[in-house]
Design a protein around this motif. Structure first.
Motif, PDB file in Angstrom:
ATOM      1  N   PRO A 194      39.050  36.448  25.376  1.00  0.00           N
ATOM      2  CA  PRO A 194      39.273  36.003  26.757  1.00  0.00           C
ATOM      3  C   PRO A 194      39.164  37.150  27.743  1.00  0.00           C
ATOM      4  CG  PRO A 194      40.979  35.135  25.297  1.00  0.00           C
ATOM      5  CD  PRO A 194      40.207  36.130  24.496  1.00  0.00           C
ATOM      6  N   LEU A 195      38.774  36.769  28.962  1.00  0.00           N
ATOM      7  CA  LEU A 195      38.546  37.747  30.023  1.00  0.00           C
ATOM      8  C   LEU A 195      39.588  37.582  31.110  1.00  0.00           C
ATOM      9  CD1 LEU A 195      36.319  39.822  31.061  1.00  0.00           C
ATOM     10  CD2 LEU A 195      35.380  37.903  32.317  1.00  0.00           C
ATOM     11  N   LEU A 196      40.121  38.708  31.562  1.00  0.00           N
ATOM     12  CA  LEU A 196      41.056  38.721  32.695  1.00  0.00           C
ATOM     13  C   LEU A 196      40.367  39.376  33.886  1.00  0.00           C
ATOM     14  CD1 LEU A 196      44.818  39.629  32.648  1.00  0.00           C
ATOM     15  CD2 LEU A 196      43.323  40.645  34.360  1.00  0.00           C
ATOM     16  N   ALA A 197      40.579  38.837  35.068  1.00  0.00           N
ATOM     17  CA  ALA A 197      40.027  39.434  36.289  1.00  0.00           C
ATOM     18  C   ALA A 197      41.162  39.656  37.282  1.00  0.00           C
ATOM     19  CB  ALA A 197      38.969  38.519  36.901  1.00  0.00           C
ATOM     20  N   GLY A 198      41.159  40.861  37.875  1.00  0.00           N
ATOM     21  CA  GLY A 198      42.209  41.206  38.851  1.00  0.00           C
ATOM     22  C   GLY A 198      41.597  41.810  40.104  1.00  0.00           C
ATOM     23  N   LEU A 199      41.375  40.971  41.116  1.00  0.00           N
ATOM     24  CA  LEU A 199      40.808  41.467  42.372  1.00  0.00           C
ATOM     25  C   LEU A 199      41.794  41.350  43.528  1.00  0.00           C
ATOM     26  CD1 LEU A 199      38.045  39.551  41.040  1.00  0.00           C
ATOM     27  CD2 LEU A 199      37.120  41.267  42.564  1.00  0.00           C
ATOM     28  N   SER A 200      42.991  40.902  43.222  1.00  0.00           N
ATOM     29  CA  SER A 200      43.934  40.501  44.257  1.00  0.00           C
ATOM     30  C   SER A 200      44.217  41.564  45.301  1.00  0.00           C
ATOM     31  CB  SER A 200      45.253  40.102  43.589  1.00  0.00           C
ATOM     32  OG  SER A 200      46.132  39.546  44.534  1.00  0.00           O
ATOM     33  N   ARG A 201      43.820  41.231  46.544  1.00  0.00           N
ATOM     34  CA  ARG A 201      44.078  42.036  47.729  1.00  0.00           C
ATOM     35  C   ARG A 201      43.420  43.420  47.687  1.00  0.00           C
ATOM     36  NH1 ARG A 201      50.560  41.214  49.055  1.00  0.00           N
ATOM     37  NH2 ARG A 201      50.630  38.936  49.023  1.00  0.00           N
ATOM     38  N   LYS A 202      42.485  43.613  46.766  1.00  0.00           N
ATOM     39  CA  LYS A 202      41.925  44.952  46.599  1.00  0.00           C
ATOM     40  C   LYS A 202      40.932  45.325  47.704  1.00  0.00           C
ATOM     41  CE  LYS A 202      42.986  45.480  41.737  1.00  0.00           C
ATOM     42  NZ  LYS A 202      42.488  45.672  40.342  1.00  0.00           N
ATOM     43  N   ARG A 203      40.574  46.607  47.740  1.00  0.00           N
ATOM     44  CA  ARG A 203      39.799  47.144  48.848  1.00  0.00           C
ATOM     45  C   ARG A 203      38.469  46.432  49.035  1.00  0.00           C
ATOM     46  NH1 ARG A 203      37.074  52.245  48.927  1.00  0.00           N
ATOM     47  NH2 ARG A 203      38.337  52.840  47.141  1.00  0.00           N
ATOM     48  N   THR A 204      37.829  46.040  47.938  1.00  0.00           N
ATOM     49  CA  THR A 204      36.537  45.349  48.069  1.00  0.00           C
ATOM     50  C   THR A 204      36.687  44.061  48.866  1.00  0.00           C
ATOM     51  OG1 THR A 204      35.659  46.300  46.030  1.00  0.00           O
ATOM     52  CG2 THR A 204      34.707  44.203  46.745  1.00  0.00           C
ATOM     53  N   ILE A 205      37.769  43.361  48.626  1.00  0.00           N
ATOM     54  CA  ILE A 205      38.034  42.124  49.390  1.00  0.00           C
ATOM     55  C   ILE A 205      38.192  42.475  50.870  1.00  0.00           C
ATOM     56  CG2 ILE A 205      39.564  40.137  49.660  1.00  0.00           C
ATOM     57  CD1 ILE A 205      38.102  40.221  46.945  1.00  0.00           C
TER      58      ILE A 205
END
Ligand SMILES: Nc1nc2ncc(COP(=O)(O)OP(=O)(O)O)nc2c(=O)[nH]1
Length: 287
Positions: A218-229
């Motif tokens: 399984p894959l986890l993704a964590g983009l929450s509130r990060k600079r790219t956003i």
């Protein structure tokens, strides 16, 4: 919906991956990039964890050391002081699986003894003793890609082929974990958005997330509130990046992520409910 339903046995608390699951972030730190200081006392952290549980989180991720670029290192004793009481209380007060966001084997051991059922390691068990600790503890482990160390990783990250290099790294870490005696069914991988990646690198990883399915875990993704956003939306303040974060995690789920690690649980849960309703329609109706 997914055709198979792998499940992670988090010390008796099952995280069934029959659909995308939401990992709520509880940072018990004074300096996390988006919520530093907001939950850095025991009562505040427990209250926040309970709030995220109420919003529909499927698992809570408890962290005691910020991993943002340039964050100050936290010693073992201080990290234990921050996270262990929170894990003990939340393990008692919720039935949710709890993960500990740490790279230190001593913290892994104490956290599992306190009730954590998953290790979330941004260093992919590369610290001395981490592989052995994780193997002995027998709980699921998230192996994340990071280029170098938090202090230097964002200096000028360069890759010939970021997706290929992250894929190779995760392949190697899965192999290392299995050689150490960790069952592959207990492994989760994570490309590590923002950990030694420019926004272009992050977008390439997100666009090609489907390639990581080849790894068979399984894959986890964590983009929450990060600079790219923030760069894509023009939102300077991390707390203003909720909508962009939800959009990014929806894309991640559409491209195969089975766990998304988020600050904004309620918004993400709502978006996934809409996605899952449509996704369920897409399956061929069996007689
Ligand atoms: N598996 C995984 N773990 C992570 N832990 C921390 C952060 C950093 O985000 P945050 O916890 O919001 O900030 P900080 O590290 O400053 O506490 N991102 C990830 C991630 O993308 N994947």
């Amino acid at each position: 919906m997914f055709d198979t339903s792998p499940q992670l046995d988090c010390a008796g608390r099952l995280l069934v991956l029959d659909r995308a699951r939401v990992m709520g972030i509880v940072n018990v730190t004074p300096d996390s990039f988006s919520d530093g200081g907001a939950h850095d006392t025991l009562e505040a952290a427990v209250a926040h964890g309970l709030q995220l549980a109420g919003e529909g989180a499927d698992i809570l991720d408890i962290g005691g050391e910020s991993t943002r670029p340039g964050a100050e290192e936290v010693g073992v004793e201080e990290e234990l002081r921050r996270v262990i009481p929170v894990i003990e209380r939340l393990a008692r007060e919720t039935a949710l699986p709890i993960s500990v966001d740490t790279s230190k084997p001593e913290v892994m051991r104490a956290a599992v003894a306190a009730g954590a059922g998953m290790i979330n390691d941004v260093c992919a068990l590369r610290r001395d003793g981490a592989l052995d600790a994780a193997a002995e503890l027998g709980v699921p482990v998230v192996l994340m890609h990071m280029l170098g160390e938090p202090g230097s990783m964002q200096a000028a990250p360069e890759y010939d082929d970021v997706v290929g290099e992250v894929h190779r790294f995760l392949t190697q870490r899965i192999f290392a974990a299995e050689m150490a005696g960790i069952a592959k069914k207990n492994l989760v991988v994570d490309p590590g958005f923002g950990f030694g990646k420019s926004s272009q690198h992050n977008l390439a990883l997100l666009a090609q997330l489907g390639r990581f399915a080849e790894l068979g875990v399984p894959l986890l993704a964590g983009l929450s509130r990060k600079r790219t956003i923030g760069e894509l939306t023009g939102r300077e303040q991390p707390r203003d990046r909720v909508h962009g974060s939800v959009a990014a995690h929806l894309v991640a789920v559409q491209r195969g992520a089975r766990i998304v690690r988020v600050h904004d649980v309620a918004a993400t849960v709502d978006a996934l409910k809409v996605w899952q309703a449509v996704d369920a329609q897409a399956l061929p109706r069996t007689a």
